[in-house]
Design a protein around this motif. Structure first.
Motif, short mmCIF file in Angstrom:
data_model
loop_
_atom_site.label_atom_id
_atom_site.label_comp_id
_atom_site.label_asym_id
_atom_site.label_seq_id
_atom_site.Cartn_x
_atom_site.Cartn_y
_atom_site.Cartn_z
N TYR A 259 -2.83 -11.24 -14.39
CA TYR A 259 -4.20 -11.42 -14.85
C TYR A 259 -5.11 -10.38 -14.23
O TYR A 259 -6.13 -10.02 -14.82
CB TYR A 259 -4.68 -12.83 -14.50
N GLU A 263 -7.00 -6.77 -19.41
CA GLU A 263 -8.37 -6.79 -19.91
C GLU A 263 -8.67 -8.11 -20.61
O GLU A 263 -7.88 -8.61 -21.41
CB GLU A 263 -8.58 -5.64 -20.89
N GLY A 264 -9.82 -8.68 -20.25
CA GLY A 264 -10.22 -9.95 -20.83
C GLY A 264 -9.63 -11.16 -20.16
O GLY A 264 -9.96 -12.30 -20.51
N LYS A 265 -8.75 -10.95 -19.19
CA LYS A 265 -8.08 -12.06 -18.50
C LYS A 265 -8.41 -12.11 -17.01
O LYS A 265 -8.01 -13.05 -16.32
CB LYS A 265 -6.56 -11.94 -18.67
N VAL A 270 -10.66 -17.85 -16.56
CA VAL A 270 -9.61 -17.66 -17.56
C VAL A 270 -8.27 -18.14 -17.02
O VAL A 270 -7.49 -18.78 -17.74
CB VAL A 270 -9.54 -16.18 -17.99
#
Length: 304
Positions: A259, A263-265, A270
């Motif tokens: 993670y 990207e985005g995690k 999240v």
């Protein structure tokens, strides 16, 4: 709920004990080199005592590819377990470790090449002279896996004799290595040699089986644990090990694996959301015991 965090540093204890409840942590796996128990005994006593007060259970953790018999061998590994047992005998109950987790992975690494990475069992050569420490490639892997199980069997006996729980961190791909399970012959409790998956043999030796199912797609993480969780759930209740999934948050490991690199995690929110998905996907298995996060320092450094 995140039920386990592998902790590799001793310098963030205040953040650990204040942040653990918010992350749902109930177990800590503390990296403990074999010869740390005597020189670091006061620090260990303080740390475990604080953890106990906070309602946390602390496991010792050690592992190295060099502990296999094709390398340096398990002598140092066993010494660490002996030192752990001696430490527990010398301190108060609230300062004792709850168990020990082994992190010994058989795949080739650095100077060690007898697993033969990338080759399924059925493609390993049986030609004499093809092996590196046994006569053939097939025997290389067979004896490597068999010796690994023997090492864990002895560790289990040592720890259980002194009231300590025993766990193992295992690669997820033992059931799907290049499309095949990793099979090995190993003595059963009743005698004889039975060939089956290395995972199935290991399940009979441990109290906890942590699958390193590291992947940032929680559906894929669930798939990487289902076979193990299903097998353990079919075992008798008294001898059934707890099976855990795991997530990686350490930067530098690899995109989609960690993670911290995806990207985005890259946030705690999240990770906790995906942990919930993993738990929901595996909750139907009686042996499922939660999700481990590797590791605390990286978790603490993640943005909210």
């Amino acid at each position: 709920m995140v039920n386990a965090v592998r902790s590799h540093q001793h310098t963030e204890t205040d953040q650990l004990f204040t942040g653990a409840p918010d992350a749902g942590v109930t177990q800590l796996y503390l990296y403990t080199p074999p010869d740390c128990y005597i020189p670091q005994r006061p620090q260990l006593q303080t740390f475990i005592s604080r953890a106990t007060t906070s309602g946390l259970h602390v496991w010792a953790l050690d592992g190295d590819r060099a502990y296999f018999v094709d390398a340096a061998g398990p002598t140092t590994f066993y010494r660490g377990i002996d030192n752990l047992i001696a430490y527990n005998a010398a301190v108060a109950p609230h300062e004792q470790f709850s168990g020990f987790q082994a992190d010994n992975e058989p795949q080739d690494h650095a100077d060690y090449r007898t697993f033969h990475n990338g080759i399924p069992d059925t493609n390993l050569s049986h030609t004499p002279g093809s092996g590196l420490w046994q006569p053939t490639q097939a025997q290389d892997r067979e004896m490597l896996l068999r010796s690994g199980l023997s090492i864990h069997q002895k560790a289990s006996q040592l720890l259980h004799a002194h009231g300590l729980r025993f766990g193992a961190a295992m690669p997820w791909w033992t059931e799907a290595y290049e499309g095949e399970e990793l099979g090995v012959r190993f003595p059963e409790h009743g005698g004889g040699m039975r060939r089956q998956s290395v995972m199935k043999h290991m399940m009979g030796l441990v109290d906890e089986y942590v699958v390193m199912s590291y992947y940032t797609d929680p559906a894929e993480a669930v798939r990487r644990v289902e076979v193990q969780a299903a097998f353990a759930s079919g075992m008798a209740g008294v001898g059934r090990p707890r099976v855990c999934a795991a997530v990686e948050v350490t930067p530098g490991v690899g995109r989609r694996v960690s993670y911290g690199d995806t990207e985005g995690k890259n946030s705690r929110a999240v990770v906790l959301r995906d942990v919930g998905v993993i738990e929901e996907g595996l909750s139907r298995y009686a042996a499922f015991g939660g999700v481990a996060v590797h590791h605390w320092s990286a978790w603490q450094s993640m943005p909210d």
